[in-house]
Design a protein around this motif. Structure first.
Motif, mmCIF file in Angstrom:
data_model
loop_
_atom_site.group_PDB
_atom_site.id
_atom_site.type_symbol
_atom_site.label_atom_id
_atom_site.label_comp_id
_atom_site.label_asym_id
_atom_site.label_seq_id
_atom_site.Cartn_x
_atom_site.Cartn_y
_atom_site.Cartn_z
ATOM 1 N N LEU A 112 0.811 -1.216 0.000
ATOM 2 C CA LEU A 112 0.000 0.000 0.000
ATOM 3 C C LEU A 112 0.847 1.269 0.000
ATOM 4 O O LEU A 112 0.318 2.368 -0.180
ATOM 5 C CB LEU A 112 -0.932 -0.002 1.215
ATOM 6 C CG LEU A 112 -2.079 -1.025 1.162
ATOM 7 C CD1 LEU A 112 -2.703 -1.196 2.538
ATOM 8 C CD2 LEU A 112 -3.134 -0.598 0.139
ATOM 9 N N ASP A 113 2.152 1.108 0.242
ATOM 10 C CA ASP A 113 3.103 2.227 0.240
ATOM 11 C C ASP A 113 2.706 3.293 1.262
ATOM 12 O O ASP A 113 2.682 4.494 0.960
ATOM 13 C CB ASP A 113 3.209 2.839 -1.163
ATOM 14 C CG ASP A 113 4.406 3.765 -1.299
ATOM 15 O OD1 ASP A 113 5.366 3.611 -0.522
ATOM 16 O OD2 ASP A 113 4.369 4.656 -2.169
ATOM 17 N N VAL A 114 2.398 2.834 2.477
ATOM 18 C CA VAL A 114 2.042 3.739 3.568
ATOM 19 C C VAL A 114 2.792 3.319 4.823
ATOM 20 O O VAL A 114 3.287 2.190 4.929
ATOM 21 C CB VAL A 114 0.520 3.725 3.845
ATOM 22 C CG1 VAL A 114 -0.246 4.345 2.680
ATOM 23 C CG2 VAL A 114 0.016 2.316 4.150
ATOM 24 N N ASP A 115 2.858 4.225 5.784
ATOM 25 C CA ASP A 115 3.499 3.918 7.064
ATOM 26 C C ASP A 115 2.542 3.252 8.037
ATOM 27 O O ASP A 115 2.986 2.603 8.989
ATOM 28 C CB ASP A 115 4.047 5.206 7.701
ATOM 29 C CG ASP A 115 5.149 5.845 6.879
ATOM 30 O OD1 ASP A 115 5.943 5.092 6.268
ATOM 31 O OD2 ASP A 115 5.210 7.083 6.829
ATOM 32 N N TYR A 116 1.244 3.445 7.818
ATOM 33 C CA TYR A 116 0.245 2.850 8.707
ATOM 34 C C TYR A 116 -1.050 2.674 7.936
ATOM 35 O O TYR A 116 -1.280 3.331 6.910
ATOM 36 C CB TYR A 116 -0.010 3.748 9.923
ATOM 37 C CG TYR A 116 -0.702 5.058 9.584
ATOM 38 C CD1 TYR A 116 -2.090 5.179 9.628
ATOM 39 C CD2 TYR A 116 0.038 6.182 9.188
ATOM 40 C CE1 TYR A 116 -2.719 6.368 9.289
ATOM 41 C CE2 TYR A 116 -0.591 7.375 8.850
ATOM 42 C CZ TYR A 116 -1.972 7.460 8.906
ATOM 43 O OH TYR A 116 -2.599 8.636 8.563
ATOM 44 N N VAL A 117 -1.889 1.774 8.414
ATOM 45 C CA VAL A 117 -3.267 1.693 7.921
ATOM 46 C C VAL A 117 -4.175 2.221 9.027
ATOM 47 O O VAL A 117 -3.864 2.120 10.213
ATOM 48 C CB VAL A 117 -3.678 0.261 7.518
ATOM 49 C CG1 VAL A 117 -2.888 -0.187 6.294
ATOM 50 C CG2 VAL A 117 -3.526 -0.717 8.661
ATOM 51 N N THR A 134 -3.779 -13.667 19.319
ATOM 52 C CA THR A 134 -4.217 -12.780 18.247
ATOM 53 C C THR A 134 -4.356 -11.347 18.732
ATOM 54 O O THR A 134 -3.845 -10.402 18.098
ATOM 55 C CB THR A 134 -5.559 -13.278 17.688
ATOM 56 O OG1 THR A 134 -5.378 -14.550 17.058
ATOM 57 C CG2 THR A 134 -6.136 -12.286 16.679
ATOM 58 N N MET A 135 -5.047 -11.156 19.840
ATOM 59 C CA MET A 135 -5.310 -9.799 20.323
ATOM 60 C C MET A 135 -4.036 -9.136 20.831
ATOM 61 O O MET A 135 -3.883 -7.914 20.699
ATOM 62 C CB MET A 135 -6.391 -9.817 21.393
ATOM 63 C CG MET A 135 -7.723 -10.401 20.913
ATOM 64 S SD MET A 135 -8.349 -9.689 19.357
ATOM 65 C CE MET A 135 -9.004 -8.143 19.960
ATOM 66 N N ASP A 140 0.104 -4.942 19.887
ATOM 67 C CA ASP A 140 1.476 -4.516 19.600
ATOM 68 C C ASP A 140 1.550 -3.729 18.296
ATOM 69 O O ASP A 140 2.309 -2.747 18.194
ATOM 70 C CB ASP A 140 2.392 -5.735 19.539
ATOM 71 C CG ASP A 140 2.585 -6.397 20.899
ATOM 72 O OD1 ASP A 140 2.313 -5.738 21.920
ATOM 73 O OD2 ASP A 140 2.990 -7.574 20.934
ATOM 74 N N ILE A 141 0.758 -4.122 17.307
ATOM 75 C CA ILE A 141 0.735 -3.393 16.040
ATOM 76 C C ILE A 141 0.203 -1.974 16.241
ATOM 77 O O ILE A 141 0.718 -1.006 15.664
ATOM 78 C CB ILE A 141 -0.098 -4.171 14.998
ATOM 79 C CG1 ILE A 141 0.733 -5.343 14.480
ATOM 80 C CG2 ILE A 141 -0.547 -3.280 13.848
ATOM 81 C CD1 ILE A 141 -0.037 -6.299 13.597
ATOM 82 N N VAL A 142 -0.816 -1.838 17.084
ATOM 83 C CA VAL A 142 -1.342 -0.500 17.396
ATOM 84 C C VAL A 142 -0.285 0.328 18.110
ATOM 85 O O VAL A 142 -0.059 1.503 17.777
ATOM 86 C CB VAL A 142 -2.628 -0.606 18.240
ATOM 87 C CG1 VAL A 142 -3.036 0.768 18.769
ATOM 88 C CG2 VAL A 142 -3.755 -1.214 17.415
ATOM 89 N N ARG A 143 0.375 -0.248 19.092
ATOM 90 C CA ARG A 143 1.390 0.489 19.853
ATOM 91 C C ARG A 143 2.563 0.897 18.973
ATOM 92 O O ARG A 143 3.186 1.929 19.195
ATOM 93 C CB ARG A 143 1.875 -0.352 21.034
ATOM 94 C CG ARG A 143 0.824 -0.509 22.123
ATOM 95 C CD ARG A 143 1.402 -1.090 23.396
ATOM 96 N NE ARG A 143 0.366 -1.207 24.410
ATOM 97 C CZ ARG A 143 -0.355 -2.314 24.628
ATOM 98 N NH1 ARG A 143 -0.114 -3.396 23.905
ATOM 99 N NH2 ARG A 143 -1.280 -2.334 25.563
ATOM 100 N N LEU A 148 -3.944 2.129 13.273
ATOM 101 C CA LEU A 148 -4.515 3.027 14.276
ATOM 102 C C LEU A 148 -5.662 2.376 15.030
ATOM 103 O O LEU A 148 -5.854 2.620 16.216
ATOM 104 C CB LEU A 148 -4.993 4.315 13.613
ATOM 105 C CG LEU A 148 -3.939 5.084 12.810
ATOM 106 C CD1 LEU A 148 -4.513 6.410 12.327
ATOM 107 C CD2 LEU A 148 -2.673 5.308 13.633
ATOM 108 N N TYR A 149 -6.452 1.548 14.321
ATOM 109 C CA TYR A 149 -7.612 0.889 14.911
ATOM 110 C C TYR A 149 -7.653 -0.564 14.448
ATOM 111 O O TYR A 149 -7.092 -0.916 13.404
ATOM 112 C CB TYR A 149 -8.915 1.596 14.507
ATOM 113 C CG TYR A 149 -8.994 3.028 14.999
ATOM 114 C CD1 TYR A 149 -9.506 3.332 16.259
ATOM 115 C CD2 TYR A 149 -8.535 4.067 14.196
ATOM 116 C CE1 TYR A 149 -9.563 4.640 16.710
ATOM 117 C CE2 TYR A 149 -8.586 5.381 14.643
ATOM 118 C CZ TYR A 149 -9.108 5.663 15.899
ATOM 119 O OH TYR A 149 -9.149 6.962 16.346
#
Length: 337
Positions: A112-117, A134-135, A140-143, A148-149
């Protein structure tokens, strides 16, 4: 222009008509046409875009990135998903293990060539991975700022409740669920929607036009139109089969005068119908041609009166699928690999 709604119990707003590229990009239409539809979506006020790593085996993410190139990142919302295998079928290439989730987010960010979704979604529920694992991976991905969500897709009421509790204990929110929902497929109304309302989780619904059946173009007793979704195995033909019943198609034709009385086209009526549900934050629409979006976005902000809603129920409830038990049959009980 398109209206906005909050996603779940958060301060994050999304366009209530959201562009999804499941069966179009790198599948049903060529790249130039796909990019043109995204540009038309932007012109019409759609700023929210939904994709997944598995769509066209990663190619849909690549095309979406190309179409959004040059846009102000802060002014668009990008959703993607993880669960299904892509590229290869190794032992860790399926599900919601920590490894597959992290491989998934890194791959999606690169394509997607972005730093975050803005929203990262569990594409199905994984019965073979502990939900805690899973959660924790999502937390960790959010942190780390890579998403972002966090949302999910086609989870049952019980799965949503358990996932919501774990997310809260780990310091993040589960804000959305992405189920199939239309006036012909109402299985989320019995359990998923009431539970979601209680927990502060929104629905981002796919197939609000029942794979195009609610457009009225499929006629009882007639062959399906040439070039339609029902004829294209790459573009969801298996999903539409359940609606290609003469009783269903005859019931749908009863909506034509209802739509005309409301001053709407049949597709607009179908999209507006799902948006009457206050738990729905967005209706996902796709398009193989830019002009289709021009029609669809006019469903934004429409308020259907009680008589119109009653007429839709009278026509479709006898043939609609409403049993909440259908929500328990979507996620595979075992992994593909």
């Amino acid at each position: 222009m398109v209206n906005y709604r909050y996603l779940g119990n958060s301060g994050f707003k999304v366009s209530e008509i959201t562009f999804g590229n499941w069966v179009t990009h790198a599948s049903q239409v060529g790249n130039d046409a796909a990019i043109a539809t995204v540009h038309k979506a932007l012109d019409l006020g759609i700023t929210t875009f939904d994709t997944a790593d598995t769509y066209a085996n990663t190619a849909a993410e690549v095309i979406l990135a190309e179409a959004l190139k040059g846009q102000n990142r802060a002014e668009i919302e990008i959703f993607t998903k993880v669960y299904f295998p892509i590229g290869r079928m190794g032992p860790n290439d399926h599900g919601l293990s920590r490894k597959h989730i992290f491989d998934g987010i890194h791959g999606s960010l690169k394509r997607l060539d972005v730093d975050y979704v803005d929203l990262y979604q569990a594409h199905r529920y994984d019965y073979e991975t502990p939900l805690e694992e899973t959660m924790q991976a999502f937390a960790d991905i959010v942190r780390q700022g890579k998403a972002l969500y966090i949302g999910v897709s086609e989870w049952t009421a019980e799965q949503l409740r358990e996932g919501h509790a774990l997310a809260k204990s780990l310091g993040f929110q589960l804000v959305s669920n992405q189920p199939q929902y239309s006036a012909l497929w109402r299985v989320i109304e019995g359990k998923v929607v009431p539970t979601s309302e209680e927990l502060g989780i929104s629905q981002i619904v796919w197939s609000p036009m029942a794979q195009g059946v609610l457009s009225g173009k499929y006629l009882p007793g007639q062959p399906v139109p040439d070039g339609s979704r029902a004829t294209d195995e790459k573009s969801g033909a298996n999903f539409i089969k359940r609606f290609l019943d003469d009783d269903v198609l005859a019931a749908v034709q009863k909506l034509l005068p209802v739509a005309e009385q409301a001053g709407l086209t049949m597709p607009q009526l179908a999209i507006a119908w799902v948006l009457q549900n206050p738990n729905v934050a967005a209706a996902l629409v796709g398009a193989s041609r830019p002009e289709q979006l021009e029609d669809n976005v006019k469903a934004s902000g429409v308020k259907l009166d009680a008589d119109t809603l009653a007429a839709i129920d009278e026509a479709l409830l006898p043939v609609a699928v409403t049993d909440p038990e259908n929500t328990y049959d979507v996620s595979p009980k075992t992994r593909l690999v």
